[in-house]
Design an enzyme around this catalytic site. Structure first.
Site, PDB file in Angstrom:
ATOM      1  N   ASP A  41       0.841  -1.202   0.000  1.00 54.04           N
ATOM      2  CA  ASP A  41       0.000   0.000   0.000  1.00 54.04           C
ATOM      3  C   ASP A  41       0.875   1.252   0.000  1.00 54.04           C
ATOM      4  O   ASP A  41       0.369   2.382  -0.068  1.00 54.04           O
ATOM      5  CB  ASP A  41      -1.019  -0.002   1.150  1.00 54.04           C
ATOM      6  N   SER A  42       2.210   1.052  -0.003  1.00 58.13           N
ATOM      7  CA  SER A  42       3.131   2.172  -0.241  1.00 58.13           C
ATOM      8  C   SER A  42       2.898   2.739  -1.640  1.00 58.13           C
ATOM      9  O   SER A  42       3.424   3.808  -1.965  1.00 58.13           O
ATOM     10  CB  SER A  42       4.584   1.737  -0.061  1.00 58.13           C
ATOM     11  N   LYS A  96      -1.424  -9.339   2.740  1.00 61.97           N
ATOM     12  CA  LYS A  96      -0.683  -8.915   3.940  1.00 61.97           C
ATOM     13  C   LYS A  96      -1.573  -7.970   4.730  1.00 61.97           C
ATOM     14  O   LYS A  96      -2.274  -7.135   4.151  1.00 61.97           O
ATOM     15  CB  LYS A  96       0.629  -8.229   3.566  1.00 61.97           C
ATOM     16  N   GLU A 146      -1.678  -5.505   8.494  1.00 63.01           N
ATOM     17  CA  GLU A 146      -0.913  -4.898   9.584  1.00 63.01           C
ATOM     18  C   GLU A 146      -1.629  -5.109  10.918  1.00 63.01           C
ATOM     19  O   GLU A 146      -2.838  -4.822  11.021  1.00 63.01           O
ATOM     20  CB  GLU A 146      -0.760  -3.392   9.334  1.00 63.01           C
ATOM     21  N   GLU A 185       8.844  -4.289  10.634  1.00 62.07           N
ATOM     22  CA  GLU A 185       9.321  -3.011  10.100  1.00 62.07           C
ATOM     23  C   GLU A 185       9.883  -2.138  11.213  1.00 62.07           C
ATOM     24  O   GLU A 185       9.219  -1.909  12.232  1.00 62.07           O
ATOM     25  CB  GLU A 185       8.166  -2.291   9.377  1.00 62.07           C
TER      26      GLU A 185
HETATM   27  O1  KIV Z   1       3.585  -1.133   1.660  1.00 62.21           O
HETATM   28  C1  KIV Z   1       4.768  -1.505   1.728  1.00 62.21           C
HETATM   29  O2  KIV Z   1       5.592  -1.194   0.854  1.00 62.21           O
HETATM   30  C2  KIV Z   1       5.163  -2.317   2.864  1.00 62.21           C
HETATM   31  C3  KIV Z   1       6.626  -2.599   3.034  1.00 62.21           C
HETATM   32  C4  KIV Z   1       7.319  -1.408   3.541  1.00 62.21           C
HETATM   33  C5  KIV Z   1       6.868  -3.793   3.871  1.00 62.21           C
HETATM   34  O3  KIV Z   1       4.350  -2.709   3.640  1.00 62.21           O
END
Ligand code: KIV
Length: 271
Positions: free
Chosen positions: A51-52, A120, A122, A189
């Site tokens: 989600d980056s 994934k 969080e 992280e």
């Molecule tokens: O969204 C992302 O890029 C991430 C990584 C930093 C692990 O969650």
């Protein structure tokens, strides 16, 4: 036999085997077809459609604004490019917190509409019910603890997490819980290297670090950061493997000069 069936694909089981053999896992983000093709062909084990994308692709300050539809768009572009890597897709903020039924619906949409291989999420004990429900549908889940950017407004900063004993203890308990629930891997992280080492030694699943030191089972970085496309972000954990900002700027400025000076196109480049 098709060409694709001859390529050995990375699976969640393969990642577990790699942990047992002590073979480190490589993971990078990608958000589009062209970049994902390069990353996959280079031999990466796992591609994270993070989600980056909210920051890197859309220019938002945080990861919070990206939507489920936008994540599915990015993930489906990546999946079309990939022959070998395991593709993990981030569940965006708001698509799984609070209501485990909605979490399952979001996860199913990601799997069905993007063709990704895993998701994934969080968080730890707070999202245990959602994780359990998603796992029960046969969807592999990667956990994410430590600095969890979707909670930035709770933390207030992007500083190193779990330096204090109480937070470190909670992180150890959450890691054990995610392992017990059946997550196939865990991202840690920005936490102290010693704590990440303890986690990697205490859980059965692979632990992949970003700013979590070298004593974990693998590493992940954001592609645009490690290739030096983004010059404005230089945390201590980031190693830059290229200076694409300079390479791209040089190419583009040369092109502008050639157009202005009428050097481009020449006779050979014309019909
Ligand atoms: O969204 C992302 O890029 C991430 C990584 C930093 C692990 O969650």
């Amino acid at each position: 036999m098709s060409v694709h069936s001859e390529i050995k694909k990375v699976t969640t089981h393969k990642l577990l085997e790699m942990k047992h053999k002590g073979e480190k896992i490589s993971m990078l983000t990608a958000y589009d077809f062209s970049m994902a093709k390069i990353v996959d062909e280079a031999g990466i084990d796992v591609i994270l459609v993070g989600d980056s994308a909210s920051n890197v692709m859309a220019g938002h300050e945080t990861t919070l604004p990206i939507t489920l539809d936008q994540m599915i768009y990015h993930a489906s572009s990546v999946v079309r490019a990939v022959s070998r890597a395991l593709v993990v897709v981030d569940m965006p903020f708001g698509s799984y917190q609070g209501n485990s039924k909605e979490a399952l619906i979001s996860a199913i949409r990601i799997m069905k509409e993007s063709g990704g291989h895993a998701i994934k999420m969080e968080g730890g004990s707070e999202i245990a019910e959602s994780i359990t429900r998603i796992l029960s549908a046969g969807i592999p889940v990667m956990g994410h603890l430590g600095l969890t950017p979707q909670s930035i407004y709770k933390f207030g900063t992007y500083n190193v997490r779990a330096k204090e004993e109480a937070e470190a203890q909670k992180l150890l308990e959450d890691a054990a819980l995610l392992d017990k629930l059946g997550c196939f891997a865990l991202v840690l992280e920005k936490i102290p290297a010693q704590l990440a080492k303890r986690v990697a030694e205490s859980v059965t699943i692979p632990v992949i670090g970003i700013g979590a030191g070298g004593d974990v089972d693998g590493q992940v970085l954001v592609l645009h950061d490690m290739l030096g496309i983004n010059k404005d972000f230089s945390p201590r954990f980031l190693r830059r493997y290229a200076d694409l900002h300079t390479v791209m700027t040089n190419g583009i400025t040369q092109y502008i000069k050639d157009v202005k000076s009428k050097d481009f196109p020449n006779d050979k480049e014309s019909y």
